[in-house]
Design a protein around this motif. Structure first.
Motif, short mmCIF file in Angstrom:
data_model
loop_
_atom_site.label_atom_id
_atom_site.label_comp_id
_atom_site.label_asym_id
_atom_site.label_seq_id
_atom_site.Cartn_x
_atom_site.Cartn_y
_atom_site.Cartn_z
N GLU A 259 0.71 -0.95 0.01
CA GLU A 259 0.12 -0.06 0.01
C GLU A 259 0.74 1.19 0.01
OE1 GLU A 259 -2.20 -0.41 3.43
OE2 GLU A 259 -3.72 -1.86 2.59
N PRO A 260 0.50 2.37 -0.52
CA PRO A 260 1.22 3.70 -0.39
C PRO A 260 1.60 4.04 0.92
CG PRO A 260 -0.57 3.73 -1.87
CD PRO A 260 -0.87 2.58 -1.54
N ILE A 261 2.75 4.40 1.37
CA ILE A 261 3.15 5.02 2.65
C ILE A 261 2.50 6.25 2.85
CG2 ILE A 261 5.06 5.56 3.84
CD1 ILE A 261 6.67 3.67 2.42
N PRO A 262 1.80 6.56 3.78
CA PRO A 262 1.12 8.05 3.92
C PRO A 262 2.22 9.17 3.55
CG PRO A 262 0.28 6.39 5.62
CD PRO A 262 1.39 5.47 5.00
N PHE A 265 2.48 9.29 0.01
CA PHE A 265 1.02 9.62 -0.38
C PHE A 265 0.76 10.94 -0.34
CE2 PHE A 265 -3.55 9.71 -0.23
CZ PHE A 265 -4.06 9.23 -1.64
N MET A 266 1.22 11.63 0.83
CA MET A 266 1.04 13.17 0.95
C MET A 266 1.71 14.02 -0.28
SD MET A 266 1.61 13.93 4.98
CE MET A 266 1.61 15.56 4.92
N ARG A 267 2.57 13.51 -1.07
CA ARG A 267 3.39 14.26 -2.09
C ARG A 267 2.28 14.13 -3.18
NH1 ARG A 267 9.62 13.76 -2.11
NH2 ARG A 267 10.09 13.54 0.01
N VAL A 268 1.70 12.86 -3.33
CA VAL A 268 0.73 12.66 -4.46
C VAL A 268 -0.47 14.01 -4.33
CG1 VAL A 268 -0.62 11.41 -5.68
CG2 VAL A 268 1.41 10.33 -4.82
N VAL A 269 -0.95 13.83 -2.95
CA VAL A 269 -2.15 14.68 -2.68
C VAL A 269 -1.49 16.22 -2.93
CG1 VAL A 269 -3.47 15.53 -0.84
CG2 VAL A 269 -3.00 13.29 -1.02
N ALA A 270 -0.60 16.49 -2.64
CA ALA A 270 0.30 18.08 -2.59
C ALA A 270 0.38 18.31 -4.03
CB ALA A 270 1.45 18.07 -1.72
N LEU A 271 0.67 17.28 -4.76
CA LEU A 271 1.07 17.46 -6.08
C LEU A 271 -0.42 17.66 -7.02
CD1 LEU A 271 2.95 17.39 -8.71
CD2 LEU A 271 2.50 14.90 -8.81
#
Length: 388
Positions: A259-262, A265-271
């Protein structure tokens, strides 16, 4: 809404691949969110109605779709109405209709049920159930029924102020043999893009997004977000982009996948915030990460639908946070929590909502377009607070 003017695709890849510190990216995402949305975080109080768990596709990470005799079923009208009425008693405003794609083309049991109901297709049954819930309760249907034709969306529009379909990913590579969408005709990216485009032609407030961690690479994440930004710019109708993290389920072929490490994953969200800019509503589901408030640092402004009554049928192992805990944890991070309808305040006009449905929607919101529910402690508190 094309990619934000300051967006740099090469720099985006360096963030996703861990070649740069995430601090500047998170800081910019938070700044953009504050610029466009202030310190307000929204959510939709909903009931989840799994209209059918039969589906013609076989995604390798999904437990929602089940075969007949193994959990696959249609909800009959009396059960649909009972769930909606229970939601009304709990001061919900959204009835989320989620279902499998075209099960009648694969399962005789689905064809038999639809024949009993006098319906040609599953979407026709969805239209009837949406109309019933809209007519019989104060809830607003939000149809998320998979791939739809333009005509089918047109039929749903008078009873659904908003609809949705996840893009998941723009790359056709994920449909190749050995990949999660192989032999899933409704997950072909071009097919889903056409649905999103058609929703824009019909002026339907639309929710979409990406699913992260199902075998895509960093370039495909960037490409998917840029594609959604382009679709939003072209149609003006995308009201919300969901960034959803994959969760492995024990009884699927992908049960052992990482699973994506939180923190990553924060980087994806910020992107997503960087690409979409300050005005887009960016959501992360709060039930898929233990310390979900961390995503507030990555520029989100919405928690999506949260139910005080029904489970998340797509992720049944992940309970919704209690609404009081959601409020407390959101406010502890320096934000205020406001309830909304399934359609966002900026889309509450006759340009976006069918004129037969608009009066009901306007009657359900306060002067700023947020859900008005005097019996709901959160709603009453939010009205008193106002918004930034």
């Amino acid at each position: 809404m094309m990619a934000h003017p300051a967006f740099d695709p090469d720099l985006a890849l360096s963030y996703l691949e861990g070649r740069r510190s995430a601090v500047p990216l998170l800081s910019e995402a938070a700044r953009l969110r504050d610029e466009g949305k202030g310190r307000t975080i929204t959510y939709s109080r909903k009931v989840f109605i799994p209209l059918t768990t039969l589906c013609r596709d076989s995604c390798t990470y999904c437990t929602f779709a089940q075969p007949p005799g193994g959990g696959g079923m249609f909800m009959p009208p009396d059960q649909v109405l009972a769930v909606a009425q229970a939601g009304e008693a709990h001061h919900c405003t959204e009835a989320l209709f989620t279902l499998g794609d075209r099960p009648e083309e694969r399962w005789p049991a689905a064809r038999a049920f639809l024949d009993e109901q006098g319906c040609e297709t599953t979407i026709e049954y969805t239209v009837r159930m949406s109309e019933m819930v809209n007519r019989e309760t104060a809830l607003f249907p939000h149809a998320n029924p998979g791939v739809m034709t333009l005509a089918q969306m047109q039929d749903l529009r008078p009873s659904n102020p908003s609809m949705g379909l996840m893009l998941e990913n723009i790359s056709p590579r994920l449909t190749e043999p050995g990949m999660p969408h192989h032999n899933c005709p409704d997950k072909v990216p071009s097919v889903r893009v056409k649905v999103i485009e058609d929703a824009g032609r019909l002026r339907i407030p639309f929710t979409t997004g990406i699913l992260v961690g199902i075998g895509e690479n960093s370039q495909e994440i960037v490409d998917s977000l840029v594609a959604l930004a382009s679709l939003a710019e072209a149609g003006g109708h995308i009201q919300e982009v969901i960034i959803q993290n994959f969760r492995a389920k024990y009884n699927t072929p992908m049960r052992l996948n990482a699973e994506p490490i939180p923190s990553w994953f924060m980087r994806v969200v910020a992107l997503a915030r960087w690409i979409m800019g300050p005005e887009m509503n960016i959501q992360v589901p709060p039930n898929l990460t233990e310390r979900y408030e961390m995503y507030l640092e990555a520029g989100i402004n919405d928690w999506g639908g949260v139910s005080p009554l029904t489970i998340d049928w797509v992720n049944p192992e992940a309970p919704w946070p209690h609404l009081e805990a959601l409020r407390r944890r959101t406010e502890s991070a320096g934000f205020r929590l406001l309830p909304r309808l399934p359609v966002y305040p900026s889309f509450l006009s006759d340009r976006w909502i069918d004129t037969t449905l608009l009066p009901k929607a306007l009657d359900a919101v306060d002067s700023q377009g947020f859900a008005r529910s005097p019996q709901d402690e959160l709603g009453a508190r939010a009205v008193g607070l106002g918004v930034s």
